[in-house]
Design a protein around this motif. Structure first.
Motif, mmCIF file in Angstrom:
data_model
loop_
_atom_site.group_PDB
_atom_site.id
_atom_site.type_symbol
_atom_site.label_atom_id
_atom_site.label_comp_id
_atom_site.label_asym_id
_atom_site.label_seq_id
_atom_site.Cartn_x
_atom_site.Cartn_y
_atom_site.Cartn_z
ATOM 1 N N GLU A 1 0.819 -1.222 0.000
ATOM 2 C CA GLU A 1 0.000 0.000 0.000
ATOM 3 C C GLU A 1 0.844 1.259 0.000
ATOM 4 O O GLU A 1 0.461 2.262 -0.600
ATOM 5 C CB GLU A 1 -0.924 0.023 1.215
ATOM 6 C CG GLU A 1 -2.124 -0.876 1.101
ATOM 7 C CD GLU A 1 -2.979 -0.887 2.364
ATOM 8 O OE1 GLU A 1 -2.659 -0.157 3.338
ATOM 9 O OE2 GLU A 1 -3.958 -1.645 2.379
ATOM 10 N N SER B 1 -9.748 -4.708 -4.822
ATOM 11 C CA SER B 1 -10.051 -3.288 -4.672
ATOM 12 C C SER B 1 -9.269 -2.465 -5.695
ATOM 13 O O SER B 1 -8.044 -2.381 -5.627
ATOM 14 C CB SER B 1 -9.677 -2.834 -3.255
ATOM 15 O OG SER B 1 -9.633 -1.438 -3.185
ATOM 16 N N PRO B 2 -9.974 -1.836 -6.654
ATOM 17 C CA PRO B 2 -9.266 -1.047 -7.672
ATOM 18 C C PRO B 2 -8.563 0.180 -7.085
ATOM 19 O O PRO B 2 -7.641 0.717 -7.683
ATOM 20 C CB PRO B 2 -10.351 -0.623 -8.653
ATOM 21 C CG PRO B 2 -11.628 -1.169 -8.156
ATOM 22 C CD PRO B 2 -11.400 -1.906 -6.885
ATOM 23 N N GLU B 3 -8.983 0.609 -5.896
ATOM 24 C CA GLU B 3 -8.332 1.759 -5.271
ATOM 25 C C GLU B 3 -6.929 1.408 -4.778
ATOM 26 O O GLU B 3 -6.055 2.267 -4.711
ATOM 27 C CB GLU B 3 -9.157 2.284 -4.072
ATOM 28 C CG GLU B 3 -10.518 2.830 -4.446
ATOM 29 C CD GLU B 3 -11.574 1.734 -4.588
ATOM 30 O OE1 GLU B 3 -11.485 0.694 -3.898
ATOM 31 O OE2 GLU B 3 -12.492 1.923 -5.415
ATOM 32 N N ASP B 4 -6.721 0.154 -4.412
ATOM 33 C CA ASP B 4 -5.450 -0.270 -3.824
ATOM 34 C C ASP B 4 -4.587 -1.112 -4.758
ATOM 35 O O ASP B 4 -3.454 -1.451 -4.411
ATOM 36 C CB ASP B 4 -5.704 -1.082 -2.549
ATOM 37 C CG ASP B 4 -6.452 -0.285 -1.498
ATOM 38 O OD1 ASP B 4 -6.201 0.932 -1.392
ATOM 39 O OD2 ASP B 4 -7.279 -0.877 -0.783
ATOM 40 N N LYS C 1 -3.307 -1.897 -8.940
ATOM 41 C CA LYS C 1 -3.169 -1.326 -10.271
ATOM 42 C C LYS C 1 -2.883 -2.450 -11.271
ATOM 43 O O LYS C 1 -2.280 -3.455 -10.903
ATOM 44 C CB LYS C 1 -1.986 -0.352 -10.305
ATOM 45 C CG LYS C 1 -2.002 0.706 -9.243
ATOM 46 C CD LYS C 1 -0.677 1.444 -9.234
ATOM 47 C CE LYS C 1 -0.605 2.369 -8.046
ATOM 48 N NZ LYS C 1 0.683 3.050 -7.953
#
Length: 158
Positions: free
Chosen positions: A74, A114-117, A119
């Motif tokens: 992260e 989770s696309p936020e975390d 790539k």
């Protein structure tokens, strides 16, 4: 926790990891903010020190390692470092995915979906091959299908 100034950062990390692993093996887990900050400041050494314990059979140890890997991933912007951790998480999932946690073993599919975390660049060729292999399993988590989408593996999620 007390270390002298003469202790090297690597020695402090190695000693801390050994202590954390012992705690996890004894079903004890404590949040160590100062250790997390030290690990984040030295991600490569922390990662390789934790990686030595991946083969431990204790669910608590594996779950702890997964949590530390997640934390290191992260905070990192280094693409190759994130790829190593992504691949390792997928391998841990593949090796332990039996019926634990309703096929969301150690929360790995959920955290990777989770696309936020995550790539697309987190998934190197080896990780994509491992994901394709995981898709062949009829007992995979719904989250694995989402991970395939994040990894931009066209034509794989069916």
């Amino acid at each position: 926790m007390c270390f002298s100034q003469a202790d090297s950062i690597e020695k402090i990390i190695a000693t801390s990891v050994e202590r954390i692993i012992r705690e996890l093996q004894n079903d004890q887990s404590h949040y160590h903010r100062e250790l997390n900050e030290l690990f984040i400041a030295n991600p490569d050494f922390s990662y390789y020190t934790m990686k030595k314990h991946e083969s431990d059979n204790s669910d608590f140890v594996v779950e702890g390692i997964v949590n530390y890997y997640r934390m290191l991933k992260e905070v990192s912007e280094d693409s190759s470092f994130r790829q190593k951790i992504t691949y390792d998480l997928l391998q841990i999932y593949q090796e332990n995915k039996q019926s634990l946690n309703s096929y969301d073993t150690y929360g790995i599919p959920r955290l990777m979906s989770s696309p936020e975390d995550n790539k697309p660049s987190d998934f190197n060729t080896e990780a994509k091959l491992l994901l394709a292999d995981l898709l062949q399993d009829s007992l995979i988590s719904i989250h694995i299908s989402k991970v395939v989408g994040i990894a931009a593996m066209k034509g794989q999620n069916s």
